[in-house]
Design a protein around this motif. Structure first.
Motif, mmCIF file in Angstrom:
data_model
loop_
_atom_site.group_PDB
_atom_site.id
_atom_site.type_symbol
_atom_site.label_atom_id
_atom_site.label_comp_id
_atom_site.label_asym_id
_atom_site.label_seq_id
_atom_site.Cartn_x
_atom_site.Cartn_y
_atom_site.Cartn_z
ATOM 1 N N VAL A 33 0.708 -1.075 0.000
ATOM 2 C CA VAL A 33 0.088 0.013 0.160
ATOM 3 C C VAL A 33 1.036 1.216 0.051
ATOM 4 O O VAL A 33 2.040 1.240 0.620
ATOM 5 C CB VAL A 33 -0.768 -0.026 1.276
ATOM 6 C CG1 VAL A 33 -1.723 1.165 1.349
ATOM 7 C CG2 VAL A 33 -1.714 -1.241 1.556
ATOM 8 N N ALA A 34 0.595 2.374 -0.646
ATOM 9 C CA ALA A 34 1.496 3.555 -0.903
ATOM 10 C C ALA A 34 0.302 4.735 -0.672
ATOM 11 O O ALA A 34 -0.407 4.923 -1.247
ATOM 12 C CB ALA A 34 2.241 3.481 -2.050
ATOM 13 N N PHE A 35 1.185 5.877 0.117
ATOM 14 C CA PHE A 35 0.476 6.996 0.111
ATOM 15 C C PHE A 35 1.486 8.162 0.494
ATOM 16 O O PHE A 35 2.592 7.944 1.229
ATOM 17 C CB PHE A 35 -0.739 6.980 1.207
ATOM 18 C CG PHE A 35 -0.376 6.593 2.563
ATOM 19 C CD1 PHE A 35 0.206 7.652 3.513
ATOM 20 C CD2 PHE A 35 -0.443 5.614 3.391
ATOM 21 C CE1 PHE A 35 0.434 7.154 4.951
ATOM 22 C CE2 PHE A 35 -0.341 5.195 4.516
ATOM 23 C CZ PHE A 35 0.279 6.213 5.321
ATOM 24 N N ASP A 36 1.148 9.415 0.124
ATOM 25 C CA ASP A 36 1.797 10.647 0.533
ATOM 26 C C ASP A 36 1.504 10.807 2.169
ATOM 27 O O ASP A 36 0.127 10.835 2.401
ATOM 28 C CB ASP A 36 1.594 11.434 -0.407
ATOM 29 C CG ASP A 36 2.474 11.327 -1.857
ATOM 30 O OD1 ASP A 36 2.475 10.234 -2.052
ATOM 31 O OD2 ASP A 36 2.946 12.275 -2.344
ATOM 32 N N LEU A 37 2.556 11.684 2.395
ATOM 33 C CA LEU A 37 2.218 12.418 3.914
ATOM 34 C C LEU A 37 2.761 13.773 3.835
ATOM 35 O O LEU A 37 3.989 13.746 3.482
ATOM 36 C CB LEU A 37 3.021 11.279 4.963
ATOM 37 C CG LEU A 37 2.738 11.923 6.451
ATOM 38 C CD1 LEU A 37 2.874 10.568 7.244
ATOM 39 C CD2 LEU A 37 3.740 12.854 6.964
ATOM 40 N N THR A 38 1.871 14.651 4.189
ATOM 41 C CA THR A 38 2.439 16.006 3.899
ATOM 42 C C THR A 38 2.718 16.782 5.320
ATOM 43 O O THR A 38 1.724 17.071 5.945
ATOM 44 C CB THR A 38 1.581 17.002 2.945
ATOM 45 O OG1 THR A 38 1.466 16.316 1.574
ATOM 46 C CG2 THR A 38 2.287 18.199 3.002
#
Length: 333
Positions: free
Chosen positions: A110-115
């Motif tokens: 699973v892959a996601f961006d975090l800002t």
């Protein structure tokens, strides 16, 4: 640290990547009113790397850093369960983590961006550890990557001298709770001061003729350097002390202090407030400048590769920046 933890977590690999273009303070003085002495005495920065290669994006740097981390332990990328990309400068506003997943062959992740800007890597490590502590995932790739050169006003000497581009990555893996290396963490936010460091959105003046809808674009980095300095020097030591006190450690137990590489004056002031020797402060700021979410994993990888950090060392890592956000994680290496 919550009592429901059933798994431990540890960093088992590091990697980093930097652009090829090196820009010195002397080169900066050719297009903005400044000098090597002015920059270095105020920031501790001598040079920075800029992502200028045609067709290259922050995703390419993140992929390179990730592959180096994966190869350093000969891991099959298919064993990675989760990819967290901490960035404020993705080359796709919808996010870049999924592209990294594809490029490195981590087809099961699973892959996601975090800002979270300059606090992003610390938030990413803490997020990864929570998934591991609860047994949800076993192998998490955490990447800090930024190319803030794309968002800098290169005529503004108060900001353009500070930033560089880079990527760093670590692999966090589950272990038995006795071997847990992520000893404690602390996170904070104070949105009252969000305007002190931002890349604001500005609407165009002319709305759509039928919909009356204004569209716009993001502006350049805006920073109140004096207030950001005061915030970091006052809040980061308190965060570190709380983190240590909660697990019955003191500053005397700290082997290494790794802070977000923002400004040499901040690194020095925080260390002095904590009575931590400058010899224990990990810093590569002079070579790369402020690389935002990449700064901590970049410096960590260099410290690991040079054998500066040894097994069982207590490493205190703290990030701080836009939001305003700040956080600490205590690690036994």
């Amino acid at each position: 640290m919550k009592s429901y933890m059933i798994q431990g977590a540890k960093i088992i690999a590091t990697g980093s990547a930097i652009p090829s273009l090196k820009v010195s303070n002397e080169q900066m003085s050719s297009f903005v009113e400044t000098s090597d002495e002015w920059i270095f005495t105020r920031t501790g920065i001598k040079e920075r790397r800029l992502l200028t290669e045609s067709g290259k994006s922050i995703t390419d740097l993140a992929v390179e850093a990730s592959i180096k981390a994966i190869n350093s332990i000969a891991m099959d990328p298919k064993k990675i369960d989760l990819i967290i990309l901490a960035t404020s400068s993705p080359n796709d506003l919808f996010g870049s983590a999924s592209k990294i997943q594809n490029e490195i062959g981590a087809i099961n992740a699973v892959a996601f961006d975090l800002t979270a800007a300059c606090s992003g890597f610390v938030v990413g490590i803490i997020t990864a550890s929570q998934f591991i502590f609860t047994g949800t995932y076993k192998n998490v790739l955490v990447i800090g990557a930024d190319a803030l050169s794309k968002w800098v006003d290169w005529s503004d000497r108060s900001t353009c001298i500070l930033f560089g581009d880079a990527a760093g990555a670590v692999i966090v893996q589950s272990c038995n709770s006795v071997s847990n290396s992520i000893l404690n963490f602390h996170l904070s936010t104070d949105g009252n001061y969000a305007d002190y460091l931002s890349i604001a959105y500005k609407e165009n003046l002319e709305p759509h003729p039928t919909l009356n809808l204004c569209q716009g674009s993001f502006k350049y980095i805006s920073m109140n350097g004096k207030e950001v300095y005061k915030f970091a020097v006052s809040q980061v030591p308190l965060s570190i002390l709380k983190c240590l006190n909660d697990i019955n450690l003191s500053v005397k137990d700290v082997d290494w202090l790794l802070l977000h590489q923002a400004n040499e004056r901040i690194l020095t002031a925080v260390a002095e407030k904590l009575s931590i020797s400058s010899h224990k402060v990990i810093s590569n700021l002079s070579k790369y400048g402020n690389t935002s979410a990449a700064s901590i994993p970049l410096a960590l990888n260099e410290a690991v590769q040079s054998n500066q950090v040894s097994r069982n060392d207590i490493v205190v890592i703290a990030g701080f920046g836009a939001g305003l956000t700040w956080g600490t994680v205590v690690i036994r290496w």
